[in-house]
Each structure stands twice: as structure tokens, then as C-alpha cells.
Design a protein around this motif. Structure first.
Motif, mmCIF file in Angstrom:
data_model
loop_
_atom_site.group_PDB
_atom_site.id
_atom_site.type_symbol
_atom_site.label_atom_id
_atom_site.label_comp_id
_atom_site.label_asym_id
_atom_site.label_seq_id
_atom_site.Cartn_x
_atom_site.Cartn_y
_atom_site.Cartn_z
ATOM 1 N N ASN A 143 1.196 -1.026 0.246
ATOM 2 C CA ASN A 143 -0.465 0.403 -0.265
ATOM 3 C C ASN A 143 0.883 1.188 -0.093
ATOM 4 O OD1 ASN A 143 -1.591 2.124 0.635
ATOM 5 N ND2 ASN A 143 -2.454 1.300 2.672
ATOM 6 N N PRO A 144 0.987 1.823 -0.919
ATOM 7 C CA PRO A 144 0.232 2.370 -2.109
ATOM 8 C C PRO A 144 0.046 2.067 -3.607
ATOM 9 C CG PRO A 144 1.180 4.704 -2.131
ATOM 10 C CD PRO A 144 1.926 3.112 -0.630
ATOM 11 N N THR A 145 0.964 1.104 -3.330
ATOM 12 C CA THR A 145 1.498 1.434 -5.097
ATOM 13 C C THR A 145 0.961 -0.187 -5.296
ATOM 14 O OG1 THR A 145 3.757 0.222 -4.515
ATOM 15 C CG2 THR A 145 3.788 2.542 -4.992
ATOM 16 N N GLY A 146 0.781 -0.751 -4.728
ATOM 17 C CA GLY A 146 0.135 -2.409 -5.152
ATOM 18 C C GLY A 146 1.335 -2.912 -5.340
ATOM 19 N N LEU B 204 -7.320 4.659 -15.862
ATOM 20 C CA LEU B 204 -6.180 6.281 -15.676
ATOM 21 C C LEU B 204 -4.632 6.216 -16.675
ATOM 22 C CD1 LEU B 204 -6.615 5.355 -11.979
ATOM 23 C CD2 LEU B 204 -7.581 7.351 -13.489
ATOM 24 N N GLY B 205 -4.607 4.598 -17.603
ATOM 25 C CA GLY B 205 -3.495 4.845 -18.357
ATOM 26 C C GLY B 205 -2.087 4.792 -17.351
ATOM 27 N N VAL B 206 -2.302 3.791 -16.159
ATOM 28 C CA VAL B 206 -1.738 3.084 -15.386
ATOM 29 C C VAL B 206 -1.098 1.730 -15.905
ATOM 30 C CG1 VAL B 206 -1.464 5.084 -14.396
ATOM 31 C CG2 VAL B 206 -2.811 3.312 -13.344
ATOM 32 N N PRO B 207 -0.543 1.295 -15.487
ATOM 33 C CA PRO B 207 0.223 -0.349 -14.838
ATOM 34 C C PRO B 207 -0.682 -1.221 -14.348
ATOM 35 C CG PRO B 207 2.625 0.830 -15.046
ATOM 36 C CD PRO B 207 1.141 1.176 -15.281
ATOM 37 N N ARG B 208 -0.909 -2.176 -14.999
ATOM 38 C CA ARG B 208 -2.265 -2.981 -14.353
ATOM 39 C C ARG B 208 -1.654 -3.765 -12.386
ATOM 40 N NH1 ARG B 208 -5.748 -6.644 -18.404
ATOM 41 N NH2 ARG B 208 -6.576 -5.112 -19.534
ATOM 42 N N PRO B 209 -2.527 -3.374 -11.648
ATOM 43 C CA PRO B 209 -1.340 -3.821 -10.159
ATOM 44 C C PRO B 209 -1.598 -5.020 -10.474
ATOM 45 C CG PRO B 209 -4.180 -3.410 -10.267
ATOM 46 C CD PRO B 209 -3.458 -3.484 -11.367
ATOM 47 N N GLY C 226 -1.057 -6.720 -6.974
ATOM 48 C CA GLY C 226 -1.980 -7.018 -5.888
ATOM 49 C C GLY C 226 -2.318 -6.057 -5.050
ATOM 50 N N SER C 227 -2.718 -6.402 -3.516
ATOM 51 C CA SER C 227 -3.189 -4.955 -3.266
ATOM 52 C C SER C 227 -4.995 -4.254 -3.610
ATOM 53 C CB SER C 227 -2.380 -4.286 -3.078
ATOM 54 O OG SER C 227 -2.951 -2.886 -3.620
ATOM 55 N N THR C 228 -4.820 -3.331 -3.357
ATOM 56 C CA THR C 228 -6.033 -2.964 -3.481
ATOM 57 C C THR C 228 -6.278 -1.792 -4.380
ATOM 58 O OG1 THR C 228 -6.829 -1.834 -1.380
ATOM 59 C CG2 THR C 228 -7.761 -4.871 -1.919
ATOM 60 N N PHE C 229 -4.477 -0.955 -4.511
ATOM 61 C CA PHE C 229 -4.871 0.420 -4.756
ATOM 62 C C PHE C 229 -4.410 0.398 -5.984
ATOM 63 C CE2 PHE C 229 -4.250 -0.281 -0.051
ATOM 64 C CZ PHE C 229 -5.439 0.333 0.335
ATOM 65 N N LEU C 230 -3.861 1.884 -6.305
ATOM 66 C CA LEU C 230 -3.459 2.165 -7.775
ATOM 67 C C LEU C 230 -2.756 3.779 -6.938
ATOM 68 C CD1 LEU C 230 -5.602 1.560 -10.799
ATOM 69 C CD2 LEU C 230 -3.705 0.561 -10.386
ATOM 70 N N PHE C 231 -1.117 3.860 -7.476
ATOM 71 C CA PHE C 231 -0.453 5.186 -6.946
ATOM 72 C C PHE C 231 -0.158 5.648 -8.202
ATOM 73 C CE2 PHE C 231 2.749 7.401 -4.718
ATOM 74 C CZ PHE C 231 1.968 8.172 -3.806
ATOM 75 N N VAL C 232 -1.115 6.577 -8.730
ATOM 76 C CA VAL C 232 -0.904 7.126 -9.761
ATOM 77 C C VAL C 232 -0.036 8.622 -9.819
ATOM 78 C CG1 VAL C 232 -2.521 8.147 -11.739
ATOM 79 C CG2 VAL C 232 -2.989 5.922 -10.828
ATOM 80 N N ASP C 233 0.396 8.786 -10.632
ATOM 81 C CA ASP C 233 0.813 10.615 -11.028
ATOM 82 C C ASP C 233 -0.113 11.360 -11.818
ATOM 83 O OD1 ASP C 233 2.894 13.016 -10.770
ATOM 84 O OD2 ASP C 233 4.769 11.293 -11.369
ATOM 85 N N VAL C 234 0.011 12.548 -11.193
ATOM 86 C CA VAL C 234 -0.903 13.301 -11.457
ATOM 87 C C VAL C 234 -0.692 14.293 -12.411
ATOM 88 C CG1 VAL C 234 -2.833 12.338 -11.056
ATOM 89 C CG2 VAL C 234 -2.074 13.369 -9.450
ATOM 90 N N ALA C 235 1.164 14.663 -12.195
ATOM 91 C CA ALA C 235 1.608 15.999 -12.456
ATOM 92 C C ALA C 235 0.967 16.474 -13.652
ATOM 93 C CB ALA C 235 3.150 15.475 -12.314
ATOM 94 N N THR D 272 2.766 14.948 -6.210
ATOM 95 C CA THR D 272 1.625 14.938 -6.930
ATOM 96 C C THR D 272 0.586 14.139 -7.698
ATOM 97 O OG1 THR D 272 3.756 14.323 -8.762
ATOM 98 C CG2 THR D 272 3.668 16.223 -8.368
ATOM 99 N N HIS D 273 0.998 12.907 -7.020
ATOM 100 C CA HIS D 273 0.370 11.306 -6.728
ATOM 101 C C HIS D 273 -0.736 11.338 -6.540
ATOM 102 C CE1 HIS D 273 4.331 9.792 -8.160
ATOM 103 N NE2 HIS D 273 3.385 8.786 -8.778
ATOM 104 N N ILE D 274 -1.630 10.663 -6.442
ATOM 105 C CA ILE D 274 -3.101 10.033 -5.745
ATOM 106 C C ILE D 274 -3.299 8.925 -5.757
ATOM 107 C CG2 ILE D 274 -4.599 12.415 -6.739
ATOM 108 C CD1 ILE D 274 -5.535 10.285 -8.731
#
Lengths: 382, 382
Positions: free
Chosen positions: B175-178, B305-310, B312-321, B354-356
Motif C-alpha cells: 500500500n499504496p502502489t500494489g 487511468l493509463g497506468v500499469p495494472r496492479p 496485488g493489493s487494492t490500490f493504484l498510485f497514480v502520478d497526476v503531475a 503529484t500522486h494520488i
């Protein structure tokens, strides 16, 4: 390389004296009289018991609760306090905690700095002092058995106060003595705290268990300074659920919740739902019945043991010096253990090597009675 | 005199960034997409739900449990670990805790001295670092997003180690990257800990939620040094119950239990009974179903969201810069909030302004999907 040593804070507290004894001296076959734990044989209030499916009140029972507790429960606690004490109380001053143990732990974490001192009138519930120690702070014992009246109370506390003192611990009715502090003593102690700039940490887990029905509010004396901890363990026979609450000035309540975030996050949510039910009429009815039953049992046990009847709580603290014949208390504890009778040694509560604590509610009345009879016989008061 | 200040340890941690934001910007009417909490929309395993009256399995549910947990549950946990990891495990090495939050808090209390340092690869679950801080110890952030492989891992940790370092925190899947740490990286990190004499504090709350079905045991690498925390919150969708466990060498387990004595005494007993049920076939079935559902939802959210698939876990950590246009992240958070979409700011997890973090399991799939769509639209990836 080998692993580092355990942290000093955990080395500062020991395993229970009793557990150590039990490890060496196994229990006999036959009936056990577990008068060493502070628990009750009574089932919880109606609707709050193991077979009541209390979870079904809350469709989200399996999801996180807010850190400071379910809003409905915080509101119900605030209302109850207004009703019982007359002190204006809002939900923001209430934090639902995993029992008073969890509440007091978070309170000490929020209020007592590393190295800070808390005055603890003894004999006292050992988990409070231990909870201070594991925060790297210092519980300062204040001999209290002989304290009689407000002047003596102020004198005893003042004698142990230093410039590191940040709080005084109050527990009335108290564990292990069952004693109820007088209104005058409470006035004097809270006034002393105000004059010295201390917090008052008030452990009110036996609230409602004063046998003459009195309600004493420590907090009413100075709501800006008194932080109170309550529990459903004693008040409603729900120890296993782990739910209680802390009432404090809103900024302190926020700090307590912040400590709790890192401790347990929140009290178990189904337990919070059960607590909400207990705060309704079922809980009031339970308390009336429990108080009467406890009073009768306490009086009976006290008479058998030849000590004054308790004013409240669920304990007797009995000096057994004359039965020891100069031998250490362990000899008596092991003798009782061989008869299936478990009691707590006085040393768990302070410098009391010739006392035992007897809980007269921790098993069904007949089991308690027989245990107390065996104690009375062993200490020569039968 | 006025009351003393709050203790430094509670001043060392802040209220959640998100709570502060919500206080100023109330939620809109209409549907809410709460993707900021790590929770699940799934009901608990069969027999463990709110309507299952789980309490009735245990006639003593309202009474205290032993501090380290019900013997039946400790035994079931030990058996499960043997089955899943092959590491010999006895009940004395298991302590049942109020969730992994409570477990990790007691572990830090038992192992990390005041002023001691713990290496924390970041981004990381914020409650671990906070739990270190409230013990008067120091979480030392180790930038980990760019760490790729065992050499880089050893280099990153070594660069931040000092003679006050006592432990390294490992969280895989994290958590938070999966992200799931490779076997080689785990080997290298545990070997480094062994060579430097550190504890390894392994947060395994997402155990069972690696989408390719892999089971990775950190503890198998050095059971004398690795202390693992598990939770029924993630593993069985029972966050509200507050139950989990710590597995550690027996002396450490005893120290963890000792810390817990003063923290919450024991995990809620009905929750322990529910956990015992979850460790049976119903829990295994739940996990298979949850893993498949989470994997599909995670992949769908990642694609949107255009990011790599996780992994594991239940999260995505997304750079929205690229969607901020130089403005602070709060502007985007408030925009999303006005649309009923809640996400966590990267700053909660480390130096990531710049991440969520997006939880793709915290609400029913349709609610999550619509929330993710709104995020994708706001950050220009729709």
C-alpha cells in the motif's frame, strides 16, 4: 548479527505475577474459583448478548468505523453524561475506545510526555501504571490506604509531586479496594490539580457500581482539566467486546483519537453497536440488577473474610498478614491454588506484600461463595 | 494554572490531510465515490457476516479473552501459516491483535526504542510511520519507487541506515502502489538485515491478494528475525471487527502481548470467533472470489487511468503531475471532491505531491468505476 534487544519500554513492565505462578503450579482437577480476574458472571444487557446477533443492527458492521467511534454512539454517550452528571457534553468530546484500557492508554499517550510523571494513589489497578511505563513516563506511587479526608489527600499528593508531574490518576470507586472517594476529597484533589496545572485522569469504569446509588462526577468539578475513561466491561458486563469511551475537552479528545489511529484505529464496530444498545433502557435495567446482586455478594464475602463491606466496585482488598506466619505471600497463593482458588497478590497493586485482592463477581455466586469460604478457612477467619 | 501542553509524541503526528480538506469542503449531494479508504464492498466470508450471530459460537463471548488471543484461534493461525509457508509455527509464536494496525503498533512498541530508527521504503502506508513516531522513535524514509532489483534495494536501504537503525519495514504486496517485491529483493533485504543486526517488520495484510496467486513468505527467510503482521481486514473483508495477528519468535510474541496488555488488553472476542470461522473453508473460498474480482477491477481501473495494472493489493498510485498545470494537488482533490470522488493525496504516503492513491475495492464495482471515470476525465486520460 543477532537481533537487537527488546525496547526498554517493554522491559519496564513485567508479565503478571499470577501468570508466572500458574506456569509453575498447574491448576487442580475439579472446580476452579477464579477470583483473580475482574469480570462478571452476569450476561450482558438484554439484546446485547452472544445470541442476539447484535451485528444485524448495522449493515456496515464489517467495515471500518470512524476512528473516534460511530456518530450515533458518541451522541448517545454525550446524552447519557448530560443526564447523569449535568455537565454539558457534546459528541466531539467523546472518543469510543477499545475498553477503558485502550482509552486510558491513548489518554496517557496524548497527555504524558516521555519522562513525565503521573501521581498514582495506591493500591491501584496495575494496568494504569504499566500503561504509563510503556510510554516511557513514570507512575509515582502515592500511598493512599491511610488517606482519610481532603487535607490528607492534598498532603499525600503534594509530598510526591515534582516539576515533572503532569497529571494525577483518580479511580473511584476503586480497584482493588472498592473504596469511594468523598465529595470533599474529590473537590480538594481537583482544586490541587488546578492550582498546580495538572491534568486529572479519572478512571470511572465502576461508574454506576456504587452500592448506595450515588453518582459522583469528577469531571463536573473542572471539565477543562478532567479526562474521564468509561467502560462497558464493568458497567454492562461486556468485557470481551472491548468497548468503552473517553470524555475530554475537544482538543484532548482529538489528540486521543489521533493516538488511537495508530493503536487500534477504532473499537470493534459490532461492539460499538452492542454498546449503543446497552445505553438504552436495557442497560439501565442491567445496572440496577447488577448493583443489587454485587452489593449482596460483596457484603457476604466481606462478612466471611472479616473485613468492612465494600462501598462499590467488584473487589475486596484483604490484609492476610496474620495468616502468613512470616512466610511470603506466594505460599498462601499456592495453597489456595491447590484448592482451585485464584486470587491476585497485593504486590500487583503496589507495595502490599501481605494483601490479596478478591473479585466477588467473576464467577457464578455459588462458585464465588465456595472460593471465599476456602480463603476464609485458609486465613483463619472461618 | 492552565493544563500542560499535549505530549510531544501526539504533536509529532497530524490529523489526516483528507479530514482537514473535508472539513473545509463539504461533500456534494448525490452519489459519493469513496476511493480514499482501503476497504472492500464485499461481505465477509460465509458465516462471518453481520447477520450470522457469530457470537453464539462462544458462550463466553462477553468475557475477557486471554491477552494473546483465544487458544483455538492461535492454533488455527499457526496451522494456516505452516500450510501456506512451510515454516514450522507454534501457537506461542502467534498473538491475536486488534487488526494489523494494533499488531504493528505493539510490535514497534516491543522492538523499537525511543529515538530508534526504522527504515521505511516509501511510498508507504502512513499509519506505520505514525505508529513509529508516537513511540518517540524515527521512521526514516527510503525512496523506493525507482528501486529495481536486489542491488538497488540494498543500496537504497544502506544509504539511509545509521547506528540507530533497529528495523526495516517491508510491505508486499504494498500500500499504496500494489507492487509485489521479487523473491530476489526479499532475499537481499532480509540478508542485509541479518548482516546489520536489524529486525524485519513485515506487513503482510495483503497476503493472499497477489493476483497471480503467488504466496511469498518474508518470514520463511529468517524466522528468528522477521516479525509479521496479518489482518482479517483485507484478507477477509472484516475491517470493522478489528482482528488480525502477529507472528514472531516466542520471546518477541510475549513482548508484543505485554505491550497489548496496556494497549487494548485483547482483540474483541466476538471478532476472534469470526476470525476463527474465516480461517476455515469459507475464508479460502472468499479469498479466491475476492482475488478474481479485485484483479478484474484493478485492471479495469488501471486501463482507464493509463497506468500499469496492479500486481496485488487494492490500490493504484497514480502520478497526476501532467494534470496539475503547476497548481497544488489540493486543487485537483477539491475538484474531484465536488464531483463526489474521494482519493488520497500522495503526500500521505511520502514525498509525492503529484500522486494520488485510488482504492478500487472500497465501494461496489459500479460506484468505483464511475469514480475512476471521473478521475480519468479530470486528469485528461479519458
Amino acid at each position: 548479527m543477532s537481533t537487537p534487544p527488546l525496547a526498554p519500554r517493554v522491559q519496564a513492565v513485567s508479565d503478571s505475577v499470577f501468570a508466572t505462578l500458574l506456569a509453575k503450579h498447574p491448576l487442580p482437577d475439579g472446580p476452579i474459583h477464579p477470583l483473580h480476574v475482574g469480570d462478571t458472571w452476569l450476561a450482558p444487557p438484554e439484546g446485547c448478548g452472544p445470541d442476539d446477533a447484535v451485528l444485524s443492527d448495522d449493515p456496515d458492521a464489517s467495515r471500518y468505523a470512524p476512528v473516534p467511534g460511530l456518530p450515533s454512539l458518541r451522541a448517545a454517550v454525550a446524552e447519557r453524561l448530560v443526564r447523569r452528571t449535568g455537565v454539558p457534553t457534546v459528541p466531539e468530546e467523546v472518543v469510543v475506545t477499545p475498553g477503558a484500557t485502550g482509552g486510558l492508554s491513548a489518554v496517557v499517550g496524548a497527555l504524558v510526555p516521555h519522562g513525565g510523571e503521573v501521581l498514582v494513589p495506591v493500591p491501584a489497578w496495575p494496568l494504569f501504571a504499566g500503561g504509563v511505563r510503556v510510554q516511557g513516563a513514570v507512575p509515582v506511587s502515592v500511598p493512599w490506604l491511610a488517606v482519610d479526608g481532603p487535607e490528607a489527600a492534598v498532603e499525600a499528593l503534594s509530598a510526591r509531586a515534582t516539576d515533572r508531574t503532569v497529571a494525577v490518576y483518580v479511580n473511584t470507586p476503586g480497584n482493588p479496594t472498592g473504596a469511594v472517594w468523598s465529595e470533599e476529597t474529590l473537590d480538594a484533589v481537583v482544586a490541587l490539580a488546578a492550582s498546580r496545572g495538572w491534568w486529572v485522569i479519572s478512571d470511572e469504569v465502576y461508574d454506576g457500581l456504587v452500592f448506595d446509588g450515588r453518582t459522583t462526577s469528577v469531571r463536573a468539578r473542572d471539565p477543562s482539566r478532567v479526562v474521564s475513561a468509561y467502560s462497558c466491561s464493568k458497567g454492562f458486563g461486556m468485557a470481551g467486546y472491548r468497548v468503552g469511551w473517553v470524555v475530554a475537552p475537544a482538543p484532548v479528545a482529538r489528540a486521543v483519537a489521533r493516538m488511537q489511529t495508530y493503536g487500534t484505529y477504532c473499537a470493534s464496530r459490532p461492539a460499538q453497536t452492542a454498546a449503543l444498545r446497552a445505553l438504552g433502557p436495557a442497560g439501565d435495567a442491567w445496572l440496577v440488577q447488577a448493583r443489587a446482586a454485587y452489593e449482596a455478594l460483596g457484603a457476604e464475602a466481606a462478612d466471611l473474610l472479616g473485613v468492612p463491606r465494600p462501598e462499590g466496585s467488584t473487589f475486596l482488598f484483604v490484609d492476610v498478614a496474620d495468616a502468613l506466619g512470616g512466610e511470603p505471600l506466594d505460599v498462601l497463593l499456592i495453597d489456595l491454588l491447590r484448592q482451585g482458588v485464584l486470587v491476585s497478590p497485593g504486590t500487583s497493586f503496589g507495595p502490599y506484600p501481605t494483601h490479596i485482592r478478591v473479585c466477588f463477581t467473576s464467577a457464578a455466586p455459588d462458585v464465588v461463595r465456595e472460593g471465599v469460604r476456602r480463603i476464609a478457612a485458609r486465613i483463619g477467619r472461618a
